[in-house]
Enzyme design. Structure first.
Site, PDB file in Angstrom:
ATOM      1  CE  LYS A 240       5.821   7.138  -5.706  1.00 40.22           C
ATOM      2  NZ  LYS A 240       6.052   8.548  -5.345  1.00 40.22           N
TER       3      LYS A 240
ATOM      4  CD  GLU B 153      -2.847   1.096  -0.003  1.00 43.82           C
ATOM      5  OE1 GLU B 153      -3.685   0.205  -0.121  1.00 43.82           O
ATOM      6  OE2 GLU B 153      -2.691   1.981  -0.870  1.00 43.82           O
TER       7      GLU B 153
ATOM      8  N   GLY C  70       2.079   7.305  -0.977  1.00 41.89           N
ATOM      9  CA  GLY C  70       2.363   7.477   0.450  1.00 41.89           C
ATOM     10  C   GLY C  70       1.189   7.053   1.315  1.00 41.89           C
TER      11      GLY C  70
END
Ligand code: NAP
Length: 429
Positions: A202, A126, A131
């Site tokens: 990401k 996660e 973040g």
């Protein structure tokens, strides 16, 4: 019996996570069932802001991942190696793994998830994207019945801080970067952030979850923000746009056969939900059917925020382990095995913004228009904006065009006698 954690790394995120787990009163009751059993670091003499006994803290990280008593390895050390090897060893030893390491997952996720599936363990991540923003589990669980058509986001706080400052203060990139480095918002070596590589890691991870196929990280097109100037930010504003570094994963066609995964500075219309995300904040916009648009917004980094994400993975695993079921929880596991085919950037259909400096004015706009027309590029707007010394400045925004065709037109325009240079070319959302 308490679930035993072996935490690798006690830096920003590791310290935040240990603090959160130790300060467990008034949080989730399952936190009482967790023991911080071992914490691995590089230096035993470094001052620490959390209290851990000398039996817990160690420099022998291999011993942690090989210790039969450890149930979950929490990898918060960063870097590719030894993080990758330690995770693989933990998995081979039947331990579940939690990681915040987007670099390892985006490059070696295939190897790690294959090993995890074989060993029957979970790998949760996660904190690797956004973040503190919950985005991985929402994609795996709450949104999983939707057909996702696009995921796009501001997933790098450093570059969003720089672009926001350039916009609000009218400053140039180099000056804002130097300030950001002084304030600790940018690393001494800012390459991974400003060249779009961190955002590339990401969006590769988000694409693999949203579009159900592994992504080869090398296929993700990454363009950073070094070439964005205050001049372009000012012109973009006049035209109704703000410039943001976006990670974008989207189907390009109706039958979902073409998947584009890319990172680049983008002119975002003022009315778009991502246009108002400023400073170090992150936001991820997910479009799916039947849900429509969902935007997740929040702090993309920082000790507390990232610890919140890591701890949510820990709780998910502890709850799963406590239910004592032999069947894996398919909403936690990563199920896809094949690699998705990524469409090359030349096949992208998008709008463009381009700024030209021309030596003489007479007939230049006409010649630009003719050349663009020859390659099927139609212009939405053309503005002769002013002068830079002797040179006239022309800004164009195109309608949707195939990127390869647009680039060919630019090559021809660049060779024109009347064109001095093309200082900027940016994609428009
Ligand atoms: P950090 O502050 O640099 O901390 C790294 C920790 O790992 C340190 O405790 C260091 O030990 C230890 N370590 C590193 N290499 C080691 C080695 N070879 N052997 C033993 N210990 C080693 O890093 P961070 O900012 O917490 O980031 C950790 C991970 O979280 C990274 O993957 C990062 O991308 C990810 N992440 C960070 C943030 C954030 O806001 N910082 C947000 C999201 C995700 P010493 O303390 O002894 O030096």
């Amino acid at each position: 019996m308490a679930v035993k954690l072996g935490i690798l790394g006690l830096g920003t995120v590791g310290t935040g996570t240990v603090q959160l787990l130790q300060d467990n009163v008034g949080r989730h009751p399952l936190l009482q069932d967790i023991e911080i059993y071992r914490v691995g670091v590089r230096s035993l003499t470094k001052p620490r802001s959390v209290e851990l006994s000398s039996e817990v803290i160690t420099t022998d990280l291999e011993a942690i991942v090989n210790d039969p008593a450890v149930d979950i390895v929490v990898e918060l050390m960063g870097g590719l190696e030894p993080a990758r090897t330690l995770m693989l060893t933990a998995i081979k030893n039947g331990k579940h793994v939690i990681t915040a390491n987007k670099a390892v997952i985006s490059r070696f996720g295939g190897e790690i998830f294959t090993a995890a599936n074989q060993a029957g363990v979970y790998v949760l991540l996660e904190a690797a994207v956004g973040g503190g923003i919950p985005v991985i589990q929402p994609l795996k669980q709450s949104l999983s019945v939707n057909r996702i058509s696009a995921i796009m986001g501001i997933v790098n706080g450093t570059t969003n801080y720089i672009l926001t400052k350039m916009q609000t203060e009218g400053s140039e990139f180099d000056d804002v970067l130097a300030d950001a480095q002084r304030l600790g918002y940018a690393e001494a070596d800012p390459t991974a952030d400003v060249d779009g590589l961190d955002a590339g890691d990401k969006i590769a991870i988000l694409a693999s979850l949203g579009f159900d196929g592994r992504i080869n990280r090398d296929d993700v097109y990454c363009e950073g923000i070094r070439q964005v100037t205050k001049t372009d930010i000012a012109y973009a504003a006049k035209l109704g746009f703000v410039i943001k570094l976006l990670g974008i994963a989207q189907h390009l066609d109706e039958d979902n056969s073409q998947l584009s995964v890319r990172v680049h500075p983008t002119l975002v219309p003022h009315s778009h939900p991502l246009a108002s995300i400023n400073g170090v904040y992150n936001a991820i916009l997910i479009e799916g059917e039947p849900i429509g648009q969902v935007m997740l917004f929040g702090p993309g980094a920082g000790a507390g925020a990232t610890a919140s994400a890591v701890s949510s993975d820990i709780l998910n695993l502890v709850a799963t382990l406590k239910t004592n079921t032999t069947k894996p929880n398919s909403l936690l596991a990563c199920r896809h095995q094949h690699y998705s085919q990524i469409t090359p950037i030349t096949e992208l259909i998008t709008r463009f913004y381009a700024r030209f400096l021309s030596k003489d004015q007479a007939g230049v706009i006409g010649r630009l228009g003719t050349c663009f027309g020859n390659y099927g590029v139609s212009l939405e707007s053309v503005v002769q904006t002013g002068f830079q010394g002797e040179l006239a400045e022309i800004v164009v925004v195109t309608h949707n065009v195939r990127e390869g065709d647009f680039r060919q037109a630019l090559t021809e325009i660049q060779a024109m006698e009347s064109i001095d240079s093309i200082p900027s070319v940016l994609r428009v959302l």
